[in-house]
Design an enzyme around this catalytic site. Structure first.
Site, PDB file in Angstrom:
ATOM      1  N   ALA A 162     -10.674   2.747   3.044  1.00 49.29           N
ATOM      2  CA  ALA A 162     -11.095   4.134   2.867  1.00 49.29           C
ATOM      3  C   ALA A 162     -12.305   4.277   1.954  1.00 49.29           C
ATOM      4  O   ALA A 162     -12.797   5.389   1.765  1.00 49.29           O
ATOM      5  CB  ALA A 162      -9.943   4.958   2.308  1.00 49.29           C
TER       6      ALA A 162
ATOM      7  N   PHE B 141      -0.351   2.887   8.324  1.00 51.09           N
ATOM      8  CA  PHE B 141      -1.759   2.908   8.705  1.00 51.09           C
ATOM      9  C   PHE B 141      -2.578   2.310   7.573  1.00 51.09           C
ATOM     10  O   PHE B 141      -2.527   2.782   6.442  1.00 51.09           O
ATOM     11  CB  PHE B 141      -2.190   4.354   8.976  1.00 51.09           C
TER      12      PHE B 141
ATOM     13  N   HIS C 159       0.844  -1.191   0.000  1.00 49.20           N
ATOM     14  CA  HIS C 159       0.000   0.000   0.000  1.00 49.20           C
ATOM     15  C   HIS C 159       0.881   1.244   0.000  1.00 49.20           C
ATOM     16  O   HIS C 159       1.932   1.261   0.644  1.00 49.20           O
ATOM     17  CB  HIS C 159      -0.892   0.039   1.251  1.00 49.20           C
ATOM     18  N   PRO C 160       0.445   2.289  -0.670  1.00 45.98           N
ATOM     19  CA  PRO C 160       1.211   3.540  -0.607  1.00 45.98           C
ATOM     20  C   PRO C 160       1.104   4.157   0.788  1.00 45.98           C
ATOM     21  O   PRO C 160       0.092   4.006   1.463  1.00 45.98           O
ATOM     22  CB  PRO C 160       0.527   4.430  -1.652  1.00 45.98           C
TER      23      PRO C 160
END
Length: 169
Positions: free
Chosen positions: A126, A122, A68-69
């Site tokens: 979203a 984190f 994930h970015p």
């Protein structure tokens, strides 16, 4: 989706593993999913995906997170992500609205602090959520111990994976 399931079932193990890596960055999870084919349909894929995710060890979970970015890495990317709902499909990001500069800065800084605290980025699903909602969640999760937070983040990863599996083509 029936065509997508048939196509997935027809892939080589290597091809299926590559397709599953797009949904979840854990190489072990993707490999297990590939060998657990064929699937009768989307519900079977989702059921096996959940079962397989439950088998993952900490290193597998952390590997998935690495795909994930980092939200806080680039403030300009945050601005673009939360600039307008027009840039997102209604099914995924319907609730995303313009975010204030203050919120974007707090997200960036919060994500950096989170990674320092826990040693991983984190992770949250979203989809359909505003920057403000994500920031509120981030702040609420900063008080967990490592084990509890890893479990919560793993659950969020599972949600993201399910959404991505539903989009396989």
């Amino acid at each position: 989706m029936a065509n997508a399931v048939a196509a997935l079932n027809a892939l080589t193990v290597e091809g299926a593993t590559t397709a599953f890596i797009r949904c979840c960055g854990s190489s072990r999870w993707a490999s297990l999913m590939a060998v657990r084919r064929p699937f009768s349909g989307l519900e079977a894929i989702l059921r096996v995906a959940d079962q397989t995710w439950e088998e993952m060890e900490e290193s597998d979970i952390l590997e998935a997170f690495e795909h994930h970015p980092r939200i806080g890495a680039d403030l300009e990317s945050l601005r673009e992500k939360f600039a307008s709902t027009k840039e997102w499909s209604s099914s995924e990001q319907a609730a995303v609205s313009s975010a204030s500069e203050e919120t974007l800065l707090a997200l960036r800084d919060g994500n950096i602090e989170y990674e320092k605290r826990y040693g991983f980025i984190f992770i949250t699903c979203a989809s359909g959520r505003s920057a403000e909602e994500i920031l509120k969640e981030l702040n609420s999760r900063m008080h967990h111990n490592y084990g509890d937070e890893l479990q919560i983040a793993a659950q969020e990863q599972a949600k993201i994976t399910r959404l991505r599996l539903e989009k396989l083509e």
